[in-house]
Design an enzyme around this catalytic site. Structure first.
Site, PDB file in Angstrom:
ATOM      1  N   LYS A  13       0.833  -1.221   0.000  1.00 34.48           N
ATOM      2  CA  LYS A  13       0.000   0.000   0.000  1.00 34.48           C
ATOM      3  C   LYS A  13       0.860   1.260   0.000  1.00 34.48           C
ATOM      4  O   LYS A  13       0.605   2.191  -0.749  1.00 34.48           O
ATOM      5  CB  LYS A  13      -0.922   0.054   1.234  1.00 34.48           C
ATOM      6  CG  LYS A  13      -2.026  -0.971   1.255  1.00 34.48           C
ATOM      7  CD  LYS A  13      -3.052  -0.651   2.343  1.00 34.48           C
ATOM      8  CE  LYS A  13      -2.465  -0.593   3.750  1.00 34.48           C
ATOM      9  NZ  LYS A  13      -1.894  -1.880   4.216  1.00 34.48           N
ATOM     10  N   ARG A  88      -9.670   1.391   8.945  1.00 35.67           N
ATOM     11  CA  ARG A  88      -9.147   0.062   9.262  1.00 35.67           C
ATOM     12  C   ARG A  88     -10.212  -0.800   9.942  1.00 35.67           C
ATOM     13  O   ARG A  88      -9.932  -1.927  10.316  1.00 35.67           O
ATOM     14  CB  ARG A  88      -7.993   0.275  10.221  1.00 35.67           C
ATOM     15  CG  ARG A  88      -6.741  -0.522  10.106  1.00 35.67           C
ATOM     16  CD  ARG A  88      -5.740  -0.520   9.279  1.00 35.67           C
ATOM     17  NE  ARG A  88      -4.465  -1.060   9.629  1.00 35.67           N
ATOM     18  CZ  ARG A  88      -3.349  -0.477   9.247  1.00 35.67           C
ATOM     19  NH1 ARG A  88      -3.352   0.671   8.636  1.00 35.67           N
ATOM     20  NH2 ARG A  88      -2.218  -1.077   9.496  1.00 35.67           N
ATOM     21  N   ARG A 127      11.035  -7.319   4.420  1.00 30.98           N
ATOM     22  CA  ARG A 127      11.024  -5.906   4.827  1.00 30.98           C
ATOM     23  C   ARG A 127      11.670  -5.740   6.202  1.00 30.98           C
ATOM     24  O   ARG A 127      12.385  -4.781   6.445  1.00 30.98           O
ATOM     25  CB  ARG A 127       9.588  -5.369   4.851  1.00 30.98           C
ATOM     26  CG  ARG A 127       9.524  -3.896   5.258  1.00 30.98           C
ATOM     27  CD  ARG A 127       8.190  -3.280   4.933  1.00 30.98           C
ATOM     28  NE  ARG A 127       7.189  -3.523   5.940  1.00 30.98           N
ATOM     29  CZ  ARG A 127       5.920  -3.132   5.827  1.00 30.98           C
ATOM     30  NH1 ARG A 127       5.500  -2.519   4.749  1.00 30.98           N
ATOM     31  NH2 ARG A 127       5.068  -3.366   6.790  1.00 30.98           N
ATOM     32  N   ARG A 144      -0.973  -9.200  13.026  1.00 29.23           N
ATOM     33  CA  ARG A 144      -1.502  -8.083  12.209  1.00 29.23           C
ATOM     34  C   ARG A 144      -2.395  -8.610  11.081  1.00 29.23           C
ATOM     35  O   ARG A 144      -3.390  -7.995  10.717  1.00 29.23           O
ATOM     36  CB  ARG A 144      -0.351  -7.237  11.643  1.00 29.23           C
ATOM     37  CG  ARG A 144       0.348  -6.421  12.734  1.00 29.23           C
ATOM     38  CD  ARG A 144       1.619  -5.796  12.221  1.00 29.23           C
ATOM     39  NE  ARG A 144       1.358  -4.751  11.266  1.00 29.23           N
ATOM     40  CZ  ARG A 144       2.204  -4.390  10.299  1.00 29.23           C
ATOM     41  NH1 ARG A 144       3.355  -5.014  10.151  1.00 29.23           N
ATOM     42  NH2 ARG A 144       1.887  -3.410   9.496  1.00 29.23           N
TER      43      ARG A 144
HETATM   44  P1  AMP Z   1       0.658   0.746   8.733  1.00 33.67           P
HETATM   45  O1  AMP Z   1       1.902   1.521   8.490  1.00 33.67           O
HETATM   46  O2  AMP Z   1      -0.528   1.285   7.960  1.00 33.67           O
HETATM   47  O3  AMP Z   1       0.830  -0.737   8.547  1.00 33.67           O
HETATM   48  O4  AMP Z   1       0.257   0.978  10.270  1.00 33.67           O
HETATM   49  C1  AMP Z   1       1.133   0.581  11.309  1.00 33.67           C
HETATM   50  C2  AMP Z   1       0.351   0.493  12.617  1.00 33.67           C
HETATM   51  O5  AMP Z   1      -0.213   1.767  12.949  1.00 33.67           O
HETATM   52  C3  AMP Z   1      -0.841  -0.474  12.611  1.00 33.67           C
HETATM   53  O6  AMP Z   1      -0.463  -1.812  12.839  1.00 33.67           O
HETATM   54  C4  AMP Z   1      -1.668   0.104  13.756  1.00 33.67           C
HETATM   55  O7  AMP Z   1      -1.118  -0.226  15.010  1.00 33.67           O
HETATM   56  C5  AMP Z   1      -1.472   1.609  13.555  1.00 33.67           C
HETATM   57  N1  AMP Z   1      -2.509   2.152  12.643  1.00 33.67           N
HETATM   58  C6  AMP Z   1      -2.325   2.659  11.391  1.00 33.67           C
HETATM   59  N2  AMP Z   1      -3.492   3.067  10.872  1.00 33.67           N
HETATM   60  C7  AMP Z   1      -4.440   2.796  11.793  1.00 33.67           C
HETATM   61  C8  AMP Z   1      -5.853   2.965  11.841  1.00 33.67           C
HETATM   62  N3  AMP Z   1      -6.541   3.472  10.801  1.00 33.67           N
HETATM   63  N4  AMP Z   1      -6.505   2.589  12.978  1.00 33.67           N
HETATM   64  C9  AMP Z   1      -5.837   2.075  14.017  1.00 33.67           C
HETATM   65  N5  AMP Z   1      -4.519   1.865  14.021  1.00 33.67           N
HETATM   66  C10 AMP Z   1      -3.816   2.212  12.930  1.00 33.67           C
END
Ligand code: AMP
Length: 188
Positions: A13, A88, A127, A144
């Site tokens: 993404k 999310r 990664r 996750r």
């Molecule tokens: P990402 O970089 O999008 O994979 O996000 C890393 C982490 O940030 C996730 O595993 C969550 O802990 C937190 N996070 C990111 N976006 C959200 C969201 N929309 N709602 C809740 N937690 C989020």
């Protein structure tokens, strides 16, 4: 263009968001990046988010929704945006719908990047060796993915019902996936 990117962790993404935000000249708004920047700067928001991020859990909606509401009021988002990592869960999707309904500015598309879990685990293991993100540890990755299937995947049905969902395969070379995305988004 008001666009949401949905897909499991490791679907690419962030990478696709960078190309698509440049292509459509819209800001790339990644909630994960905002949390990580806050964490790095040692803000209260960052410290609050850290324990959830490290455990592979979602940061509570109360924190996340306010952060996104605020970000969408910035001038650069007035003519469109690409949201990466938000919403999310269905509650966040409803909050986003409410924000956009109030402004009478509906989403143009929700782009789902589809990929098998087995490929994700292989990619994220890779990664982890490059970026050393704490939340890419294998047991956290598996958690996750579970959080994605349990909490995030239901938003796909939400957007399918709404009629804005576009699904593409997220396997293959990065530039092929970008091409696929732009073709699928068509004249949006
Ligand atoms: P990402 O970089 O999008 O994979 O996000 C890393 C982490 O940030 C996730 O595993 C969550 O802990 C937190 N996070 C990111 N976006 C959200 C969201 N929309 N709602 C809740 N937690 C989020």
């Amino acid at each position: 263009m008001r666009l949401v990117l949905v897909g499991p962790p490791g679907a690419g993404k962030g990478t696709q968001a960078q190309f698509l935000s440049a292509h459509y000249s819209i800001p790339h708004i990644s909630t994960g990046d905002i949390f990580r920047a806050n964490l790095k700067a040692g803000t209260p928001l960052g410290l609050e988010a850290q324990k959830f991020m490290d455990a592979g859990e979602l940061v509570p909606d109360s924190v996340t929704n306010e952060m996104v509401k605020d970000r969408l009021t910035h001038a650069d988002a007035a003519n469109g945006f690409l949201l990466d990592g938000f919403p999310r869960n269905v509650a966040q999707a409803q909050v986003l719908s409410n924000i956009l309904n109030e402004k009478k500015l509906p989403l143009d598309a929700v782009l789902e990047l589809k990929i098998e879990d087995s490929e994700i685990i292989a990619r994220l293991n890779n990664r982890r060796s490059i970026e050393s993100r704490a939340d890419d540890a294998e047991e956290v990755i598996i958690h996750r993915l579970k959080v994605y299937h349990d909490q995030t995947a239901p938003i796909i049905d939400y957007y399918r019902t709404e009629g804005s969902l576009i699904t593409i395969s997220a396997t293959g070379a990065v530039d092929e996936i970008t091409e696929r995305a732009i073709t699928a988004l068509g004249n949006n």
